[in-house]
Design a protein around this motif. Structure first.
Motif, PDB file in Angstrom:
ATOM      1  N   ALA A   1       0.844  -1.198   0.000  1.00  0.00           N
ATOM      2  CA  ALA A   1       0.000   0.000   0.000  1.00  0.00           C
ATOM      3  C   ALA A   1       0.877   1.245   0.000  1.00  0.00           C
ATOM      4  CB  ALA A   1      -0.895   0.010   1.233  1.00  0.00           C
ATOM      5  N   GLN A   2       0.346   2.260  -0.674  1.00  0.00           N
ATOM      6  CA  GLN A   2       1.108   3.502  -0.744  1.00  0.00           C
ATOM      7  C   GLN A   2       1.022   4.251   0.576  1.00  0.00           C
ATOM      8  OE1 GLN A   2       0.638   1.805  -4.299  1.00  0.00           O
ATOM      9  NE2 GLN A   2      -1.203   2.757  -3.487  1.00  0.00           N
ATOM     10  N   THR A   3       2.137   4.815   1.004  1.00  0.00           N
ATOM     11  CA  THR A   3       2.136   5.662   2.191  1.00  0.00           C
ATOM     12  C   THR A   3       2.795   6.985   1.847  1.00  0.00           C
ATOM     13  OG1 THR A   3       4.228   4.744   2.954  1.00  0.00           O
ATOM     14  CG2 THR A   3       2.225   3.727   3.810  1.00  0.00           C
ATOM     15  N   VAL A   4       2.333   8.020   2.516  1.00  0.00           N
ATOM     16  CA  VAL A   4       2.858   9.362   2.299  1.00  0.00           C
ATOM     17  C   VAL A   4       3.286   9.921   3.650  1.00  0.00           C
ATOM     18  CG1 VAL A   4       2.342  11.678   1.443  1.00  0.00           C
ATOM     19  CG2 VAL A   4       1.293   9.685   0.354  1.00  0.00           C
ATOM     20  N   THR A   5       4.502  10.432   3.716  1.00  0.00           N
ATOM     21  CA  THR A   5       5.049  10.921   4.975  1.00  0.00           C
ATOM     22  C   THR A   5       5.421  12.394   4.877  1.00  0.00           C
ATOM     23  OG1 THR A   5       5.959   8.729   5.483  1.00  0.00           O
ATOM     24  CG2 THR A   5       6.847  10.605   6.721  1.00  0.00           C
ATOM     25  N   GLN A   6       4.870  13.170   5.786  1.00  0.00           N
ATOM     26  CA  GLN A   6       5.258  14.566   5.918  1.00  0.00           C
ATOM     27  C   GLN A   6       5.891  14.691   7.298  1.00  0.00           C
ATOM     28  OE1 GLN A   6       1.130  15.926   4.123  1.00  0.00           O
ATOM     29  NE2 GLN A   6       2.492  17.697   4.278  1.00  0.00           N
ATOM     30  N   SER A   7       7.167  14.921   7.333  1.00  0.00           N
ATOM     31  CA  SER A   7       7.920  14.845   8.580  1.00  0.00           C
ATOM     32  C   SER A   7       7.890  16.130   9.396  1.00  0.00           C
ATOM     33  CB  SER A   7       9.365  14.469   8.282  1.00  0.00           C
ATOM     34  OG  SER A   7       9.947  15.435   7.425  1.00  0.00           O
ATOM     35  N   THR A  20      10.228  25.626   2.424  1.00  0.00           N
ATOM     36  CA  THR A  20      10.102  24.344   1.712  1.00  0.00           C
ATOM     37  C   THR A  20       9.478  23.312   2.637  1.00  0.00           C
ATOM     38  OG1 THR A  20      12.011  24.797   0.305  1.00  0.00           O
ATOM     39  CG2 THR A  20      11.326  22.508   0.522  1.00  0.00           C
ATOM     40  N   LEU A  21       8.425  22.697   2.157  1.00  0.00           N
ATOM     41  CA  LEU A  21       7.737  21.644   2.902  1.00  0.00           C
ATOM     42  C   LEU A  21       8.134  20.293   2.314  1.00  0.00           C
ATOM     43  CD1 LEU A  21       4.148  23.210   3.114  1.00  0.00           C
ATOM     44  CD2 LEU A  21       6.164  23.663   4.525  1.00  0.00           C
ATOM     45  N   SER A  22       8.427  19.345   3.183  1.00  0.00           N
ATOM     46  CA  SER A  22       8.926  18.052   2.730  1.00  0.00           C
ATOM     47  C   SER A  22       7.827  17.002   2.624  1.00  0.00           C
ATOM     48  CB  SER A  22       9.994  17.532   3.698  1.00  0.00           C
ATOM     49  OG  SER A  22      11.061  18.443   3.788  1.00  0.00           O
ATOM     50  N   CYS A  23       8.035  16.078   1.700  1.00  0.00           N
ATOM     51  CA  CYS A  23       7.098  14.960   1.532  1.00  0.00           C
ATOM     52  C   CYS A  23       7.854  13.794   0.912  1.00  0.00           C
ATOM     53  CB  CYS A  23       5.931  15.365   0.643  1.00  0.00           C
ATOM     54  SG  CYS A  23       4.815  13.999   0.200  1.00  0.00           S
ATOM     55  N   THR A  24       7.714  12.635   1.494  1.00  0.00           N
ATOM     56  CA  THR A  24       8.221  11.419   0.872  1.00  0.00           C
ATOM     57  C   THR A  24       7.088  10.421   0.778  1.00  0.00           C
ATOM     58  OG1 THR A  24       8.936  10.517   3.004  1.00  0.00           O
ATOM     59  CG2 THR A  24      10.578  11.732   1.727  1.00  0.00           C
ATOM     60  N   TYR A  25       7.228   9.490  -0.137  1.00  0.00           N
ATOM     61  CA  TYR A  25       6.163   8.512  -0.335  1.00  0.00           C
ATOM     62  C   TYR A  25       6.790   7.169  -0.644  1.00  0.00           C
ATOM     63  CZ  TYR A  25       7.235   9.651  -5.165  1.00  0.00           C
ATOM     64  OH  TYR A  25       7.892   9.876  -6.351  1.00  0.00           O
ATOM     65  N   ASP A  26       5.986   6.155  -0.504  1.00  0.00           N
ATOM     66  CA  ASP A  26       6.476   4.810  -0.752  1.00  0.00           C
ATOM     67  C   ASP A  26       5.510   4.112  -1.698  1.00  0.00           C
ATOM     68  OD1 ASP A  26       6.865   1.762   1.178  1.00  0.00           O
ATOM     69  OD2 ASP A  26       7.939   2.468  -0.588  1.00  0.00           O
ATOM     70  N   THR A  27       6.031   3.661  -2.818  1.00  0.00           N
ATOM     71  CA  THR A  27       5.212   2.944  -3.776  1.00  0.00           C
ATOM     72  C   THR A  27       6.097   2.078  -4.644  1.00  0.00           C
ATOM     73  OG1 THR A  27       3.534   3.170  -5.510  1.00  0.00           O
ATOM     74  CG2 THR A  27       5.326   4.777  -5.512  1.00  0.00           C
ATOM     75  N   SER A  28       5.504   1.014  -5.166  1.00  0.00           N
ATOM     76  CA  SER A  28       6.204   0.170  -6.116  1.00  0.00           C
ATOM     77  C   SER A  28       5.729   0.451  -7.545  1.00  0.00           C
ATOM     78  CB  SER A  28       5.976  -1.300  -5.780  1.00  0.00           C
ATOM     79  OG  SER A  28       4.590  -1.587  -5.773  1.00  0.00           O
ATOM     80  N   GLU A  29       4.780   1.373  -7.660  1.00  0.00           N
ATOM     81  CA  GLU A  29       4.242   1.720  -8.963  1.00  0.00           C
ATOM     82  C   GLU A  29       5.171   2.683  -9.700  1.00  0.00           C
ATOM     83  OE1 GLU A  29       1.662   0.228 -10.015  1.00  0.00           O
ATOM     84  OE2 GLU A  29       0.859  -0.628  -8.159  1.00  0.00           O
ATOM     85  N   ASN A  30       5.007   2.720 -11.014  1.00  0.00           N
ATOM     86  CA  ASN A  30       5.823   3.614 -11.825  1.00  0.00           C
ATOM     87  C   ASN A  30       5.041   4.817 -12.322  1.00  0.00           C
ATOM     88  OD1 ASN A  30       8.395   4.153 -13.100  1.00  0.00           O
ATOM     89  ND2 ASN A  30       7.394   3.687 -15.038  1.00  0.00           N
ATOM     90  N   ASN A  31       3.737   4.623 -12.500  1.00  0.00           N
ATOM     91  CA  ASN A  31       2.883   5.700 -12.992  1.00  0.00           C
ATOM     92  C   ASN A  31       1.903   6.116 -11.903  1.00  0.00           C
ATOM     93  OD1 ASN A  31       3.990   5.710 -15.626  1.00  0.00           O
ATOM     94  ND2 ASN A  31       2.809   3.874 -16.085  1.00  0.00           N
ATOM     95  N   TYR A  32       1.971   7.372 -11.543  1.00  0.00           N
ATOM     96  CA  TYR A  32       1.106   7.880 -10.487  1.00  0.00           C
ATOM     97  C   TYR A  32       1.114   9.401 -10.551  1.00  0.00           C
ATOM     98  CZ  TYR A  32       5.773   7.869  -8.381  1.00  0.00           C
ATOM     99  OH  TYR A  32       7.122   8.023  -8.168  1.00  0.00           O
ATOM    100  N   TYR A  33       0.362  10.008  -9.673  1.00  0.00           N
ATOM    101  CA  TYR A  33       0.272  11.457  -9.624  1.00  0.00           C
ATOM    102  C   TYR A  33       0.521  11.918  -8.189  1.00  0.00           C
ATOM    103  CZ  TYR A  33      -1.936  10.742 -14.117  1.00  0.00           C
ATOM    104  OH  TYR A  33      -2.197  10.366 -15.411  1.00  0.00           O
TER     105      TYR A  33
END
Lengths: 112, 114
Positions: A1-7, A20-33
């Motif tokens: 499952a996709q997760t989004v992290t704002q630290s 600047t606001l940070s964001c990281t995400y975790d996915t195995s997909e290649n196409n996304y928005y």
């Protein structure tokens, strides 16, 4: 499952400065928005900026720009010339197949 | 053109009751998504409807249900309310079911469960 992290739960910036606001995400997909949404104290969520994962060029909307690093799965938002009206919660979001996942949000306060 | 309209804006219920929330999308939009927003859990996806069919569902118990009508208006229902259901419920619409679409959000329905 996709997760989004704002630290960064909270940030502040002086009017006219850059933040600047940070964001990281975790996915195995290649196409996304990827999106940044803003939720002012009045509560209505509004779109700030959108990035298609297949585009290498970073999206820009006036004072708002992103730094999209696909390999690092990073999607930060830069706000230039901050204005008092930029005070809001900012949510980073990942979307694939109309299933949108949000980060926990960063509360940004612009100080006069 | 009119934005996404959610009704009611505020409501108070007691545990065990049920509630129905309504969402009218932007004219011409056929996809409607629902989200629950709480201070502790943030924004969580509930479900998404397109052309009267539920396409995606988040990880919520069966007490949470929804439907979409032929005019694209959507309702969500929560039965046997619990205190933890207190939240802001946001509805968003988009033109189609494509992931490329931007969601336009309504102002939300603030539910308080006592």
């Amino acid at each position: 499952a996709q997760t989004v992290t704002q630290s960064q739960p909270e940030m502040s910036v002086q009017e006219a400065e850059t933040v600047t606001l940070s964001c990281t995400y975790d996915t195995s997909e290649n196409n996304y928005y990827l999106f940044w949404y803003k939720q002012p104290p009045s509560r209505q969520m509004i779109l700030v900026i959108r990035q298609e994962a297949y585009k290498q060029q970073n999206a820009t909307e006036n004072r708002f720009s992103v730094n999209f690093q696909k390999a690092a799965k990073s999607f930060s938002l830069k706000i230039s010339d901050s204005q008092l009206g930029d005070t809001a919660m900012y949510f980073c979001a990942f979307m694939r197949d109309n299933d949108m996942r949000f980060g926990a949000g960063t509360r940004l306060t612009v100080k006069p | 053109k009119a934005g996404v309209t959610q009704t009611p804006r505020y409501l108070i219920k007691t545990r065990g009751q049920q509630v129905t929330l309504s969402c009218s999308p932007i004219s011409g939009h056929r996809s409607v998504s629902w989200y629950q927003q709480t201070p502790g859990q943030g924004l969580q996806f509930l479900f998404e409807y397109f052309s009267e069919t539920q396409r995606n569902k988040g990880n919520f118990p069966g007490r949470f249900s929804g439907r979409q009508f032929s005019n694209s208006r959507s309702e969500m229902n929560v039965s046997t309310l619990e205190l933890g259901d207190s939240a802001l419920y946001l509805c968003a619409s988009s033109p189609t079911a494509s992931g490329a679409n931007v969601l336009t959000f309504g102002a939300g329905s603030r539910l308080t469960v006592l």
